[in-house]
Design a protein around this motif. Structure first.
Motif, PDB file in Angstrom:
ATOM      1  N   GLU A  94      47.277  26.088  46.968  1.00 17.14           N
ATOM      2  CA  GLU A  94      46.836  27.483  46.760  1.00 17.14           C
ATOM      3  C   GLU A  94      47.924  28.459  47.228  1.00 17.14           C
ATOM      4  N   HIS A 109      48.325  29.356  52.114  1.00 20.56           N
ATOM      5  CA  HIS A 109      48.189  30.821  52.051  1.00 20.56           C
ATOM      6  C   HIS A 109      48.984  31.352  53.238  1.00 20.56           C
ATOM      7  N   GLN A 128      46.668  24.181  51.385  1.00 18.70           N
ATOM      8  CA  GLN A 128      46.495  25.419  50.605  1.00 18.70           C
ATOM      9  C   GLN A 128      47.751  26.295  50.639  1.00 18.70           C
ATOM     10  N   TRP A 146      43.519  37.276  44.750  1.00 20.74           N
ATOM     11  CA  TRP A 146      42.441  37.574  45.707  1.00 20.74           C
ATOM     12  C   TRP A 146      42.957  38.484  46.823  1.00 20.74           C
ATOM     13  N   GLU A 189      39.917  28.946  39.649  1.00 19.84           N
ATOM     14  CA  GLU A 189      39.794  29.783  40.844  1.00 19.84           C
ATOM     15  C   GLU A 189      38.383  29.705  41.416  1.00 19.84           C
ATOM     16  N   GLN A 193      30.656  29.288  49.213  1.00 18.02           N
ATOM     17  CA  GLN A 193      30.221  29.348  47.815  1.00 18.02           C
ATOM     18  C   GLN A 193      29.340  28.150  47.426  1.00 18.02           C
ATOM     19  N   LYS A 230      33.213  25.653  41.576  1.00 19.84           N
ATOM     20  CA  LYS A 230      32.550  25.645  42.891  1.00 19.84           C
ATOM     21  C   LYS A 230      31.035  25.536  42.680  1.00 19.84           C
ATOM     22  N   HIS A 234      38.239  21.849  41.494  1.00 23.53           N
ATOM     23  CA  HIS A 234      38.152  22.512  42.811  1.00 23.53           C
ATOM     24  C   HIS A 234      36.823  23.235  42.888  1.00 23.53           C
ATOM     25  N   TRP A 243      48.230  30.443  43.771  1.00 20.85           N
ATOM     26  CA  TRP A 243      46.817  30.871  43.703  1.00 20.85           C
ATOM     27  C   TRP A 243      46.719  32.172  42.922  1.00 20.85           C
ATOM     28  N   ILE A 301      39.893  31.616  56.642  1.00 23.42           N
ATOM     29  CA  ILE A 301      40.469  32.008  55.358  1.00 23.42           C
ATOM     30  C   ILE A 301      39.614  33.048  54.651  1.00 23.42           C
ATOM     31  N   TRP A 332      31.972  21.988  50.154  1.00 22.57           N
ATOM     32  CA  TRP A 332      32.609  23.078  50.915  1.00 22.57           C
ATOM     33  C   TRP A 332      31.510  23.865  51.623  1.00 22.57           C
ATOM     34  N   ASN A 384      36.598  20.483  50.981  1.00 22.32           N
ATOM     35  CA  ASN A 384      37.443  21.655  51.233  1.00 22.32           C
ATOM     36  C   ASN A 384      37.155  22.208  52.629  1.00 22.32           C
ATOM     37  N   GLU A 385      38.189  22.379  53.424  1.00 22.02           N
ATOM     38  CA  GLU A 385      38.110  23.163  54.667  1.00 22.02           C
ATOM     39  C   GLU A 385      37.072  22.661  55.670  1.00 22.02           C
TER      40      GLU A 385
HETATM   41  C1  GLA Z   1      39.950  29.184  49.914  1.00 24.62           C
HETATM   42  C2  GLA Z   1      39.346  28.383  48.769  1.00 24.62           C
HETATM   43  C3  GLA Z   1      39.725  28.968  47.450  1.00 24.62           C
HETATM   44  C4  GLA Z   1      39.567  30.463  47.436  1.00 24.62           C
HETATM   45  C5  GLA Z   1      40.310  31.078  48.579  1.00 24.62           C
HETATM   46  C6  GLA Z   1      40.142  32.573  48.552  1.00 24.62           C
HETATM   47  O1  GLA Z   1      41.287  28.966  50.030  1.00 24.62           O
HETATM   48  O2  GLA Z   1      39.718  27.038  48.784  1.00 24.62           O
HETATM   49  O3  GLA Z   1      38.913  28.428  46.459  1.00 24.62           O
HETATM   50  O4  GLA Z   1      38.205  30.791  47.521  1.00 24.62           O
HETATM   51  O5  GLA Z   1      39.790  30.564  49.772  1.00 24.62           O
HETATM   52  O6  GLA Z   1      40.213  33.067  47.287  1.00 24.62           O
END
Ligand code: GLA
Length: 415
Positions: free
Chosen positions: A306, A277, A275, A374, A86, A132, A90, A125, A366, A323, A129, A198-199
């Motif tokens: 995720e 979500h 992801q 989360w 999780e 973080q 990072k 993971h 996730w 996100i 990014w 990532n993202e």
């Molecule tokens: C993004 C990141 C994950 C996590 C989520 C929120 O999706 O890729 O690592 O931080 O946000 O928890």
């Protein structure tokens, strides 16, 4: 199913007494998630530090007793054959400070060891990014661009919380390479697949890439460089580009533009990480089907990286929204019939994943249960905070085993 869960997760006298009965009745033939999908794809879960280390340590915003951690861990071992970390891989967690002593490998080592000792497919993971990542990574002696200095707290300053002097392109590339070589190299052969970038895609406007210090300092080829460094560090790893909101057609178009451009440049992108979500009100089966069809046209495997489904009133309209603001979208209480709608939505999603099983090679939840999620207030997972399977669990199992759904049948609106 109820009996089965109290058996595996609650322990104690009552469960022991129930054991003979439960194993000889329905519980015994209830498949696990990994078994229900074993002929199709890996079924994985993101785990937090408590599970990886087997302790009730306060980390990842999780506050569990040791007994709860043990129960969470039992469900992870029993139901899943793949894990993702999780937080502990990072940059901010594994490499908080510069210099040779700047790494903190212990939690990440525990995560990888957990996966290897449980014979699970282990994911890394994430390497590069905008979130973080510590400020020192971007610091240097070069003045920031005029856009930053002329607008104190402006576009870049406010967005990234750092408007001071920057590293040069060469310095930042060197830091990125050193980080990727160290982290990927350490777990070579154990971590089988990495979220390399990532993202990076923008949610707004027509720009494909989001504003970030990576983009500002290195330029758009920061993505290609990250993949090249990852391949150097572990030529056998599956390298993913991972992003959210790909159910949204505009964002998906940008993904396709980005990945095609990387493919033309022969950048080693091996899989798309979506992801996923999402929420109980969308995407529909048809929208997910369309999303997977278009992503599959890139010719790469698709990993659902995720997965969770928000059931909170406040989180029903934000697919594609930033996100990092998503955890907050769990206000307003739950939607009506939340458990039923969650089951219907999970059934829709897994039907779409199965329809595209020639592309979908992995589905990762996730979090193991609502208690460690989360977005816990949106009760987005298959197990509640006491590790009891919800109707959504039954729905996912039934889709996997081809059983007709009695309660999780997709509603007309969702078809
Ligand atoms: C993004 C990141 C994950 C996590 C989520 C929120 O999706 O890729 O690592 O931080 O946000 O928890």
């Amino acid at each position: 199913m109820k009996l089965y869960s109290s058996l595996c997760c609650r322990g104690g006298m009552l469960a022991a007494l129930l054991f003979a009965f439960a194993t000889s009745s329905r519980a015994a033939d209830t498949p696990t998630l990994k078994d229900a999908y074993k002929d199709h794809f890996h079924i994985g879960v993101a785990i937090n530090r408590t599970i990886a280390t087997g302790t009730a340590v306060r980390a990842d915003n999780v506050n569990r007793t040791l007994e709860q951690v043990r129960a969470d861990t039992a469900v992870v071992r029993e139901q899943f054959n793949q894990i993702a970390p999780e937080n502990d891989l990072k940059w901010a967690l594994i490499h908080p400070n510069p210099g040779p002593d700047g790494y903190d490998f212990a939690p990440a080592d525990a995560f990888v060891n957990f996966g290897v000792s449980n014979k699970m497919y282990v994911i890394g993971h994430t390497l590069v990014w905008h979130g973080q990542t510590p400020q020192w990574v971007f610091e240097g002696t070069n003045p920031p661009p005029a856009a930053v200095t002329s607008a104190p707290g402006g576009r870049f300053g406010r967005r990234f919380g750092y408007s001071g002097p920057r590293a040069s392109r060469e310095e930042l590339l060197a830091r990125m390479r050193e980080h990727i070589h160290t982290v990927v190299g350490r777990y070579k052969g154990k971590i089988k697949s990495w979220d390399v970038v990532n993202e990076a895609i923008s949610d707004r406007g027509t720009n494909v890439l989001r504003d970030s210090l990576w983009l500002e300092i290195i330029g758009p080829d920061f993505i290609a460089k990250a993949f090249e460094y990852a391949r150097e560090a572990d030529p056998d790893a599956i390298l993913r580009y991972n992003d959210y909101g790909l159910e949204n057609p505009d964002k998906r178009r940008k993904l396709i533009t980005l990945i095609k451009s990387l493919q033309e440049q022969k950048v080693p992108v091996h899989a798309i990480g979506s992801q996923t979500h999402v929420s109980v009100s969308g995407p529909s089966f048809a929208e997910m089907d369309q999303a997977l069809t278009e992503m599959a046209s890139l010719g790469l495997p698709i990993h659902i990286t995720e997965l969770d489904v928000n059931s909170a009133e406040g989180g029903q309209r934000n697919t594609g929204a930033e996100i990092s603001e998503n955890a907050a979208a769990t206000q307003g209480g739950l939607v009506d019939d939340a458990n039923q709608r969650l089951a219907e939505q999970y059934a829709n999603l897994f039907k779409a994943f199965l329809k595209h099983k020639s592309s979908v090679k992995m589905v990762t939840f996730w979090g193991v249960n609502d208690g460690v999620s989360w977005r816990a207030n949106g009760t987005p997972l298959l197990f509640d905070g006491n590790n009891q399977p919800k109707p959504a669990f039954d729905a996912v199992i039934r889709v996997g085993t081809g059983e007709k759904l009695s309660s999780g049948e997709p509603s007309t609106a969702q078809r």
